[in-house]
Write a protein that holds these residues in place. Sequence first.
Motif, mmCIF file in Angstrom:
data_model
loop_
_atom_site.group_PDB
_atom_site.id
_atom_site.type_symbol
_atom_site.label_atom_id
_atom_site.label_comp_id
_atom_site.label_asym_id
_atom_site.label_seq_id
_atom_site.Cartn_x
_atom_site.Cartn_y
_atom_site.Cartn_z
ATOM 1 N N ALA A 106 0.844 -1.191 0.000
ATOM 2 C CA ALA A 106 0.000 0.000 0.000
ATOM 3 C C ALA A 106 0.880 1.241 0.000
ATOM 4 C CB ALA A 106 -0.906 0.006 1.232
ATOM 5 N N ALA A 107 0.375 2.306 -0.586
ATOM 6 C CA ALA A 107 1.095 3.581 -0.544
ATOM 7 C C ALA A 107 1.282 4.000 0.904
ATOM 8 C CB ALA A 107 0.314 4.641 -1.305
ATOM 9 N N ALA A 108 2.421 4.600 1.203
ATOM 10 C CA ALA A 108 2.804 5.125 2.512
ATOM 11 C C ALA A 108 3.224 4.039 3.492
ATOM 12 C CB ALA A 108 1.710 5.997 3.119
ATOM 13 N N GLY A 109 3.312 2.793 3.038
ATOM 14 C CA GLY A 109 3.729 1.717 3.926
ATOM 15 C C GLY A 109 5.234 1.676 4.122
ATOM 16 N N ASN A 110 5.653 1.068 5.227
ATOM 17 C CA ASN A 110 7.078 0.830 5.459
ATOM 18 C C ASN A 110 7.590 -0.194 4.459
ATOM 19 O OD1 ASN A 110 7.423 2.543 7.690
ATOM 20 N ND2 ASN A 110 6.604 0.988 9.078
ATOM 21 N N VAL A 111 8.898 -0.223 4.265
ATOM 22 C CA VAL A 111 9.530 -1.147 3.330
ATOM 23 C C VAL A 111 10.292 -2.204 4.124
ATOM 24 C CG1 VAL A 111 11.219 -1.350 1.455
ATOM 25 C CG2 VAL A 111 9.721 0.662 1.576
ATOM 26 N N ASP A 122 5.416 -4.455 2.311
ATOM 27 C CA ASP A 122 5.102 -3.627 3.471
ATOM 28 C C ASP A 122 4.648 -4.473 4.661
ATOM 29 O OD1 ASP A 122 2.597 -4.345 2.520
ATOM 30 O OD2 ASP A 122 1.807 -2.301 2.479
ATOM 31 N N ALA A 123 4.623 -5.784 4.508
ATOM 32 C CA ALA A 123 4.295 -6.667 5.628
ATOM 33 C C ALA A 123 5.493 -6.709 6.573
ATOM 34 C CB ALA A 123 3.974 -8.068 5.124
ATOM 35 N N ALA A 124 5.231 -6.443 7.848
ATOM 36 C CA ALA A 124 6.307 -6.371 8.837
ATOM 37 C C ALA A 124 7.010 -7.717 8.982
ATOM 38 C CB ALA A 124 5.754 -5.930 10.178
#
Length: 161
Positions: A106-111, A122-124
């Motif tokens: 998703a946009a704005a998610g962590n990498v 973006d999944a932790a």
Amino acid sequence: MVWQIIQESAGYQQIDETSTVQNHPIGTRVEAYDETYGVGEFIYLKGVASTAVGDGVVYDEYANTTTRSVAASRGPAAIAMSANVASQYGWYQIFGAAVVKAGTVAAAGNVFSTATAGTLDDAAVAGSLWQGARFKTADGTPAAGFAVAQLSHPSIDGLGA
């Protein structure tokens, strides 16, 4: 993408090309401009087997190596600008809007690095956060299997979840 090197470009290997000949010292950095993505910064490195355009990598200028990133990777990180495989040389993006190989994001998610070498998500994943990177778009932009991430000299240091 058509990245044009900003500084005097005579003699520089093109950003999207790979070469079997080392054309610049390892660690050489240049700025380039793309009409869609703006200004980016790139580092010249030696490739590693199976590298594809958009792959996330970690690199070691001292040891002259790159490794496609996976969940346990550590070190400064970058995005491959060419299919820069073993015994070849090319540019890797370290700053600016970069097209990256991505899972469902998703946009704005962590990498985060994933279990799939070179693919970002973006999944932790504990300890696999790319410090200095954030997704700007969802997957599918600009093409299927890719997303745009904003880079600011990213590194993977084992922190973050």
